[in-house]
Write a protein that holds these residues in place. Structure first.
Motif, PDB file in Angstrom:
ATOM      1  N   LEU A  44      27.586  39.653  16.480  1.00  0.00           N
ATOM      2  CA  LEU A  44      26.737  39.024  15.361  1.00  0.00           C
ATOM      3  C   LEU A  44      25.421  38.494  16.359  1.00  0.00           C
ATOM      4  O   LEU A  44      24.527  38.868  16.173  1.00  0.00           O
ATOM      5  CB  LEU A  44      27.048  38.828  14.518  1.00  0.00           C
ATOM      6  N   VAL A  45      25.943  37.391  16.387  1.00  0.00           N
ATOM      7  CA  VAL A  45      24.509  37.100  17.747  1.00  0.00           C
ATOM      8  C   VAL A  45      23.452  37.495  18.314  1.00  0.00           C
ATOM      9  O   VAL A  45      22.798  37.288  18.295  1.00  0.00           O
ATOM     10  CB  VAL A  45      25.570  35.008  18.532  1.00  0.00           C
ATOM     11  N   ALA A 101      14.634  38.329  23.304  1.00  0.00           N
ATOM     12  CA  ALA A 101      16.589  38.829  22.839  1.00  0.00           C
ATOM     13  C   ALA A 101      16.628  39.871  23.803  1.00  0.00           C
ATOM     14  O   ALA A 101      18.008  39.937  24.135  1.00  0.00           O
ATOM     15  CB  ALA A 101      14.999  39.806  21.748  1.00  0.00           C
ATOM     16  N   PHE A 102      16.043  40.322  25.057  1.00  0.00           N
ATOM     17  CA  PHE A 102      17.626  40.938  25.482  1.00  0.00           C
ATOM     18  C   PHE A 102      17.636  40.858  27.071  1.00  0.00           C
ATOM     19  O   PHE A 102      18.896  40.549  27.022  1.00  0.00           O
ATOM     20  CB  PHE A 102      15.961  41.693  26.162  1.00  0.00           C
ATOM     21  N   LEU A 103      17.199  39.125  27.785  1.00  0.00           N
ATOM     22  CA  LEU A 103      17.466  38.568  28.443  1.00  0.00           C
ATOM     23  C   LEU A 103      18.578  38.021  27.568  1.00  0.00           C
ATOM     24  O   LEU A 103      19.809  37.382  27.997  1.00  0.00           O
ATOM     25  CB  LEU A 103      15.787  37.249  28.897  1.00  0.00           C
ATOM     26  N   VAL A 104      18.610  37.010  26.655  1.00  0.00           N
ATOM     27  CA  VAL A 104      20.001  36.337  25.352  1.00  0.00           C
ATOM     28  C   VAL A 104      21.009  37.900  25.500  1.00  0.00           C
ATOM     29  O   VAL A 104      21.345  37.197  26.132  1.00  0.00           O
ATOM     30  CB  VAL A 104      19.499  36.111  24.126  1.00  0.00           C
ATOM     31  N   ALA A 105      20.417  38.542  25.223  1.00  0.00           N
ATOM     32  CA  ALA A 105      21.551  39.943  24.901  1.00  0.00           C
ATOM     33  C   ALA A 105      22.254  39.752  26.125  1.00  0.00           C
ATOM     34  O   ALA A 105      23.493  39.793  26.325  1.00  0.00           O
ATOM     35  CB  ALA A 105      20.978  41.011  24.023  1.00  0.00           C
ATOM     36  N   VAL A 134      27.197  49.512  20.711  1.00  0.00           N
ATOM     37  CA  VAL A 134      26.662  49.527  19.984  1.00  0.00           C
ATOM     38  C   VAL A 134      25.941  48.151  19.299  1.00  0.00           C
ATOM     39  O   VAL A 134      25.595  48.418  18.170  1.00  0.00           O
ATOM     40  CB  VAL A 134      28.861  49.315  18.905  1.00  0.00           C
ATOM     41  N   ASN A 135      26.104  47.144  20.126  1.00  0.00           N
ATOM     42  CA  ASN A 135      25.722  45.926  19.500  1.00  0.00           C
ATOM     43  C   ASN A 135      24.504  45.983  19.735  1.00  0.00           C
ATOM     44  O   ASN A 135      23.546  45.496  18.369  1.00  0.00           O
ATOM     45  CB  ASN A 135      25.893  44.411  20.439  1.00  0.00           C
ATOM     46  N   GLY A 136      23.288  46.780  20.024  1.00  0.00           N
ATOM     47  CA  GLY A 136      21.818  47.701  20.015  1.00  0.00           C
ATOM     48  C   GLY A 136      21.539  47.781  18.727  1.00  0.00           C
ATOM     49  O   GLY A 136      20.975  47.498  18.587  1.00  0.00           O
ATOM     50  N   LEU A 137      22.344  48.767  19.040  1.00  0.00           N
ATOM     51  CA  LEU A 137      21.859  49.926  17.452  1.00  0.00           C
ATOM     52  C   LEU A 137      22.254  48.579  16.241  1.00  0.00           C
ATOM     53  O   LEU A 137      21.883  49.232  15.620  1.00  0.00           O
ATOM     54  CB  LEU A 137      23.635  51.092  17.729  1.00  0.00           C
ATOM     55  N   ALA A 147      19.248  48.357  13.350  1.00  0.00           N
ATOM     56  CA  ALA A 147      19.571  48.285  11.971  1.00  0.00           C
ATOM     57  C   ALA A 147      18.748  47.296  11.185  1.00  0.00           C
ATOM     58  O   ALA A 147      18.516  47.508  10.384  1.00  0.00           O
ATOM     59  CB  ALA A 147      20.847  49.522  11.229  1.00  0.00           C
ATOM     60  N   LEU A 148      19.674  46.056  12.081  1.00  0.00           N
ATOM     61  CA  LEU A 148      19.271  45.008  11.418  1.00  0.00           C
ATOM     62  C   LEU A 148      17.753  44.543  11.866  1.00  0.00           C
ATOM     63  O   LEU A 148      17.091  44.238  10.726  1.00  0.00           O
ATOM     64  CB  LEU A 148      19.838  43.744  11.882  1.00  0.00           C
ATOM     65  N   GLY A 149      17.117  45.013  13.409  1.00  0.00           N
ATOM     66  CA  GLY A 149      15.711  44.605  13.330  1.00  0.00           C
ATOM     67  C   GLY A 149      14.842  45.938  12.693  1.00  0.00           C
ATOM     68  O   GLY A 149      13.362  45.086  11.674  1.00  0.00           O
ATOM     69  N   ILE A 150      14.973  47.063  12.051  1.00  0.00           N
ATOM     70  CA  ILE A 150      14.350  47.695  11.127  1.00  0.00           C
ATOM     71  C   ILE A 150      14.476  47.739   9.646  1.00  0.00           C
ATOM     72  O   ILE A 150      13.201  47.869   9.148  1.00  0.00           O
ATOM     73  CB  ILE A 150      15.430  49.698  11.079  1.00  0.00           C
TER      74      ILE A 150
END
Length: 475
Positions: A18-19, A329-333, A371-374, A378-381
């Protein structure tokens, strides 16, 4: 096996997943919001430009006003008869062309024949200054002299004066045979009707909604300009903003009023290809000397005010900010995924000891990250759509200031550089934030890309683990 293991591992690490998803979601939501607001500002600017140009107009041809000669001040003069004993109402109209020097009507055909020009139509911009009122003559009254031998002194004029009202409004002469191109194309008739092709020299008029409200005109009413009576046949409402043209007349009638037979002040041009506007502009300037060709891009540079400021901020600061947040966000992920892999040394080492090849371990980590990215996508959209909807619901007002010659007079009046005293025409636009399918697709792509980047880093680290690492981690 892959799906079952993937589901089990994601369920075990819900908080970590989730994070990572929320980090990606915030970056993607910001990208959607900035893109939608930028698109809304572009639409607002297009509305402003269309209110000046009219639908289908790509450029205009004008000629800058020459400097006034020393023998003429260029200011209007009014002559009134002040000899009457009665307080008789008097009225006088002064009609002057505006928007630049007059051009020969034959130039319209010359412009239309240029390569890349689909159509061209001429218009005449006029400014009418109407002065009406009355003089009241004073009365001569004798004055009483002081002293003993008092008598009457020299008479003095008592009372009298003048009361006049000055009204200035703009008139546009319209080619009634081509109304889809020209000053009237920016408005739609909401009451009455527009001109017919047979009314080329008819004494009829279409007035703007704001001017009709100010003068309390309705369809069927009449008014006079320089002694000529005109009937109001229609009331026009601008499509996107307030127009600066008050009265529309057939072109021949406007030419008669302005003493400009076979003259126009503006030529409206439609190009055959909107991608070749710059080339068409160069062609017209080369072949028809002494004229000024103004395109929508040129006019956009004159727009100032809060719309221009906000657009600049969204284009520069907003886009760079969204890119910075997305990269972060990409770096943190990626870092969180890599950190999670480090905590799963025993798990991956054991799997390798059981015979899992490195590519299978890498695929497992990448699958979890996608899966985390998708999920983050979805949350971002959802967050981005919510922010865009909030902007549209609030509809903040932005103002656009446009260089305009005083008195209006259609686009010709607006763009004839030395054509009269320059003023600012302020237009108020409600900001919206439309979200396109392209923006949604971009968000989905970014979500997948974020998952792949995080998975690649985590998978690379997992692939380097050895079964011995798992044994060393056993306490």
């Amino acid at each position: 096996m892959f799906g079952i293991y993937l589901k089990r591992e994601l369920s075990r690490r819900k908080k970590a997943a989730l994070v990572i998803a929320m980090g990606l979601a915030l970056g993607i939501a910001l990208v959607i919001t900035v893109n939608s607001v930028t698109a809304g500002m572009q639409q607002a600017q297009d509305k402003v430009l269309k209110s000046l140009y009219g639908l289908g107009t790509d450029m205009t041809v004008t000629k800058a006003m020459a400097a006034p000669s020393s023998s003429s001040s260029g200011r209007p003069k009014f002559n009134f008869d002040a000899k009457s004993d009665d307080s008789t109402s008097q009225s006088s109209d002064r009609v002057m062309t505006q928007g630049g020097q007059s051009l020969k009507s034959s130039l319209v055909e010359d412009v239309a024949s240029q390569k890349g020009v689909a159509d061209a139509v001429g218009a005449l911009s006029l400014n009418v200054t109407k002065v009406d009122g009355s003089f009241t003559q004073g009365k001569a009254e004798a004055t009483q002299q002081g002293g003993r031998g008092g008598g009457t002194g020299q008479p003095r004029v008592q009372g009298g004066g003048a009361s006049f009202d000055v009204n200035s409004y703009s008139v546009a002469g319209v080619d009634v045979t081509q109304q889809d191109l020209g000053p009237l194309s920016t408005s739609k008739i909401t009451s009455g009707k527009t001109f017919t092709s047979a009314q080329t020299d008819a004494k009829v008029a279409v007035v703007s909604k704001s001017y009709a409200k100010e003068k309390k005109y309705e369809v069927g009413d009449t008014f006079k300009i320089s002694g000529t009576k005109y009937e109001v046949i229609g009331i026009a409402t601008p499509d996107s903003s307030e127009t600066t043209t008050d009265v529309y007349l057939p072109l021949k009638q406007a030419q008669t009023l302005g003493d400009s037979k076979d003259k126009v002040t503006t030529i409206y041009v439609k190009a055959t290809d909107s991608q070749q506007i710059s080339a068409v502009k160069s062609t017209i300037q080369k072949n028809i000397s002494g004229t000024t060709v103004t395109t929508s891009a040129d006019l956009a540079d004159t727009v100032s005010g809060s719309l221009s400021t906000a657009s600049d901020l969204a284009t520069s600061v907003g886009k760079w900010l969204s890119i910075a947040v997305l990269v972060a966000a990409f770096l943190v992920a990626a870092l969180l995924t890599s950190s999670a892999v480090s905590r799963r040394v025993r798990e991956f080492g054991t799997l390798k000891a059981l015979g899992w090849p490195s590519r299978r371990v890498t695929r497992q980590v990448v699958g979890e990250s996608i899966v985390n990215g998708l999920l983050g996508g979805a949350l971002g959209i959802a967050l981005g759509l919510g922010a865009a909807y909030a902007v549209t619901a609030i509809s903040p007002k932005l103002t656009a200031e446009l260089a305009a010659s005083s008195g209006g007079g259609g686009m010709g009046g607006r763009m004839g550089g030395g054509a009269a005293q320059q003023a600012k025409n302020t237009v108020e636009i409600a900001l919206t934030a439309p979200v396109s399918v392209t923006t949604i697709a971009l968000a989905a792509g970014l979500a997948i890309a974020g998952g792949l980047i995080a998975g690649a880093m985590g998978g690379w680290r997992a692939s380097r683990m050895r079964p011995a690492d798992a044994l060393r981690s056993v306490s």
